[in-house]
Design a protein around this motif. Structure first.
Motif, PDB file in Angstrom:
ATOM      1  N   ALA A 335       0.860  -1.085  -0.020  1.00  0.00           N
ATOM      2  CA  ALA A 335       0.114  -0.051   0.033  1.00  0.00           C
ATOM      3  C   ALA A 335       0.793   1.058   0.051  1.00  0.00           C
ATOM      4  CB  ALA A 335      -0.859   0.110   1.398  1.00  0.00           C
ATOM      5  N   PHE A 343      -3.218   3.209   3.048  1.00  0.00           N
ATOM      6  CA  PHE A 343      -1.702   3.422   2.989  1.00  0.00           C
ATOM      7  C   PHE A 343      -0.928   4.366   3.992  1.00  0.00           C
ATOM      8  CE2 PHE A 343      -2.690   7.078   0.250  1.00  0.00           C
ATOM      9  CZ  PHE A 343      -1.362   8.139   0.608  1.00  0.00           C
ATOM     10  N   ASN A 638      -6.547   8.225  -2.607  1.00  0.00           N
ATOM     11  CA  ASN A 638      -5.895   7.023  -2.743  1.00  0.00           C
ATOM     12  C   ASN A 638      -6.461   6.105  -3.959  1.00  0.00           C
ATOM     13  OD1 ASN A 638      -8.148   6.702  -0.459  1.00  0.00           O
ATOM     14  ND2 ASN A 638      -8.275   5.150  -1.955  1.00  0.00           N
TER      15      ASN A 638
END
Length: 727
Positions: A335, A343, A638
């Motif tokens: 991640a 992450f 993300n």
């Protein structure tokens, strides 16, 4: 609880929990994490206090009682509780707003998601501002009625409040929108903090507080300071001033202990395969019983919750932050390279820790590229990296050394030549295939096994594919019915595979239980399984894989075994090279000695370099979020998990047997039992069969495979007639 209780979760989403209870839990965990990671604890707790207040909105409370079909009602407003929570910012000093917004606004959805959303519409604050003219009004609908109830929750939690007008709330949300639109590239530690705390508190609820004293606690690793003449690395100093470590040493030299001795803080220990991870985890638990680490030990991989047997709390802790020692796959760290959901929390978890990357040579080209990027990412997070391997091409070694900062930053550790000689332990015999049946196994292998079983040997037989292992197991079981046997590969139900791995360790690897016996397996036994057989027959494979396979023979290092050799028999390459490339198998086979010649450890590096003269990493640059020190991803955003799948081509599917379908799809079947019924299969293997099978619409949406009356013996078979010919 009363009829006026504000609920944070419904009974169908992990158990009924009030907003007061959930917020209290999150505040406790946030304070503990903030204290451990040197955040502003006051500010962090305030963010935790308001992060879910928007759940008091009538739309959210109504949703908790709805059925799935009702949630699709087009008349329902699209409500994100975290955005309604921003209406409570006026309770805080204006200078606190930016940090608290970062904690609250995207703790479930990124602020901008439209391009990646599965339905084409993102649900972040910027997405909603673009697609709806009424989103702000919708999120403050009924404010005068429900905001006082939310404020009462804060008062109950000991936080002083005051009434907030709708105008003030609207101004606060508009401020948050402008704040988010102004975001540049980077990552938010505040978002990671709240996500980590929210996840932790949601998983453990009222039991979370009992675990807080262990969060981010550095382990005591004195156990691994145990010098022994049989393990040369145990006699070598591990206090070099360099931050990082590169160890290349033979299997059995004490590499695991040495890597732990190089650690100075919390430890993340990575290995490539599930079986080896489980084995290492059990090994560490036994170590902890003998000499406690003083912290928590956790296991993490796709099905790790099936392996954890210490109780519900330990099971829930596995994916959470703050472990003292965690054993996991590099994919669990990916991640931080690809920017997939959560992450930022992973980055906070590993920041400043010791990371052991063991057996780095055993990865595919795609996964090797990921590991190289992980090394670079971990250095940015001030981690200390310790890399260990039995064999490694010089080109890969040079690249790792470069990424770690060169000799000034890296303690390079290898065994002395006179010590390496003592690790010679295998005699290699090449076995030619029959010209009339080049795809089959020659009769010579049956003669080898007959002689081996006659003297009570334990034999490991390794095939390159599941189908090949199934065929050989069936053939050998019929040929040697009196000999104890086991088949191990990836296409068993997850629960059944775990049982077979345990049987391999407890029964076939137990020196107190004599042979003869044979185990037929695929490459799942290659890495870090502490098993030792008397003899091996294996199909040709890449040289680094063969060295690992050989390491399962004559593994135990004692004064009596040093200088003694055990045989390994390698079949010549056949007409099929799957799952490897033809060139590397041919080159590897050519490097092997023959006629019982010794595979000298001193010559391995030269042989490995002959097979891999150049580093050929997989190009994943378009998927990585880092360009040097610069993050290419917008803050509070993300990527989707599909980025990891696309970059590494690791997409997999699940199958279930038709006889298990009813149980799998039953509403009262717990998810843990569903997972144990699943059989993981790569998409590459599934593609030829896609038109044959229906899919369940429950759980992991597995393919339902009929037949398989021989599953208990052989595992999943797509085409039974290929093995069981009709008479």
């Amino acid at each position: 609880m009363t009829d006026t209780t504000i609920w944070a979760k419904s009974a169908s989403h992990g158990g009924a929990l009030s907003l007061f209870e959930h917020t209290r839990h999150v505040m406790d965990v946030t304070a503990a994490i903030a204290g451990a990671l040197k955040f502003d604890e006051r500010l962090a707790v305030l963010g935790a206090a308001i992060h879910d207040l928007g759940k008091a909105h009538v739309a959210f409370q109504r949703k908790l009682t709805m059925k799935k079909s009702q949630l699709q009602d087009p008349n329902q407003i699209l409500h994100r509780h975290e955005l309604s929570s921003l209406g409570f910012l006026p309770l805080l000093p204006r200078e606190d707003w930016p940090a608290v917004i970062d904690m609250v606004v995207a703790h479930h959805k990124p602020i901008r998601q439209a391009a990646q959303a599965a339905d084409g519409f993102g649900k972040g604050i910027i997405d909603l501002d673009k697609r709806s003219r009424t989103w702000l009004a919708d999120h403050l609908e009924g404010w005068e009625d429900w905001s006082p109830r939310a404020l009462a929750v804060l008062e109950e939690l000991g936080i002083t409040t005051h009434a907030i007008s709708r105008i003030e709330a609207e101004e606060a949300i508009r401020f948050a929108l402008a704040h988010c639109k102004a975001k540049g590239y980077g990552w938010s530690a505040e978002r990671g903090l709240l996500m980590a705390a929210d996840h932790f508190a949601s998983a453990l609820t009222d039991k979370a507080k009992d675990q807080l004293s262990l969060l981010f606690k550095e382990p005591k690793l004195e156990y691994f300071n145990r010098p022994h003449e049989l393990y040369p690395l145990s006699l070598m100093a591990a206090d070099q001033p360099q931050r990082h470590t590169l160890v290349v040493a033979s299997t059995g030299a004490g590499k695991t202990d040495y890597l732990f001795r190089r650690c100075r803080g919390r430890v993340f220990y990575t290995l490539p395969f599930q079986a080896s991870i489980n084995s290492m985890y059990q090994r560490l638990l036994k170590t902890d019983e003998e000499k406690p680490f003083g912290g928590s030990i956790r296991l993490l991989h796709a099905t790790s919750q099936l392996v954890e047997n210490r109780g519900k709390v330990e099971e829930q802790l596995q994916s959470l932050v703050g472990a003292s020692v965690k054993v996991l796959t590099p994919h669990q760290l990916a991640a931080i390279v690809f920017g997939t959901p959560g992450f930022e929390a992973v980055m906070l978890d590993v920041r400043g820790a010791d990371i052991i990357l063991d057996e780095v040579h055993t990865y595919s080209a795609q996964a090797q590229a990921m590991v190289l990027e992980i090394v670079a990412a971990l250095r940015r997070l001030d981690c200390r990296l310790h890399i260990g391997t039995a064999t490694m091409p010089s080109t890969l070694y040079a690249e790792l050394l470069r990424r770690l900062g060169g000799p000034a930053e890296v303690a390079e550790v290898q065994l002395a030549p006179d010590v390496v000689v003592s690790f010679d332990r295998h005699q290699v015999y090449k076995v030619a295939r029959d010209e009339d049946d080049p795809a089959g196994w020659p009769l010579e292998t049956d003669e080898i096994l007959t002689q081996a079983f006659a003297v009570g040997e334990k034999v490991l037989v390794i095939c390159n594919t599941v189908f090949g292992a199934q065929k050989q197991y069936q053939r050998l079981r019929e040929l040697f019915p009196e000999v104890n046997h086991l088949l191990l590969h990836s296409r068993f139900k997850r629960g059944d595979r775990a049982k077979r791995e345990k049987r391999l360790e407890d029964e076939f690897n137990n020196p107190k239980i004599p042979g003869p016996c044979f185990v037929v397996s695929t490459q799942v036994v290659e890495v870090s399984l502490d098993i030792s057989f008397d003899r091996m027959i294996t199909e040709a494979a890449p040289l680094d894989a063969l060295v690992q396979r050989f390491g399962r023979v004559n593994r135990r290092r004692t004064e009596d075994t040093i200088g003694k050799f055990k045989p390994v028999h390698v079949l010549a390459p056949g007409p099929s090279y799957l799952p490897y490339g033809a060139a590397e198998i041919k080159a590897s086979y050519a490097q092997l000695p023959d006629h019982g010649g010794i595979l000298h450890e001193q010559e391995l590096q030269q042989k490995i370099d002959a097979v891999y003269p150049q580093l050929q990493p997989w190009d994943i640059s378009t998927h990585v979020i880092w360009d040097g020190e610069r993050c290419r991803l917008r803050e509070l955003c993300n990527n989707t998990r599909s980025v990891l799948v696309d970059a590494l081509q690791i997409e997999s599917s699940a199958c279930i047997l038709e006889k298990d379908q009813e149980k799998y799809e039953a509403k009262d079947t717990p998810w843990q039992e569903r997972i144990q019924l699943e059989i993981p299969v790569s998409w590459r293997s599934m593609r030829p069969h896609l038109g044959k099978y229906c899919r369940s619409d429950v759980g992991a949406l597995p393919f339902v495979i009929p037949g398989n009356k021989h599953y208990e013996e052989l595992g999943l078979l797509f085409d039974e007639h290929d093995i069981f010919l009709e008479n």
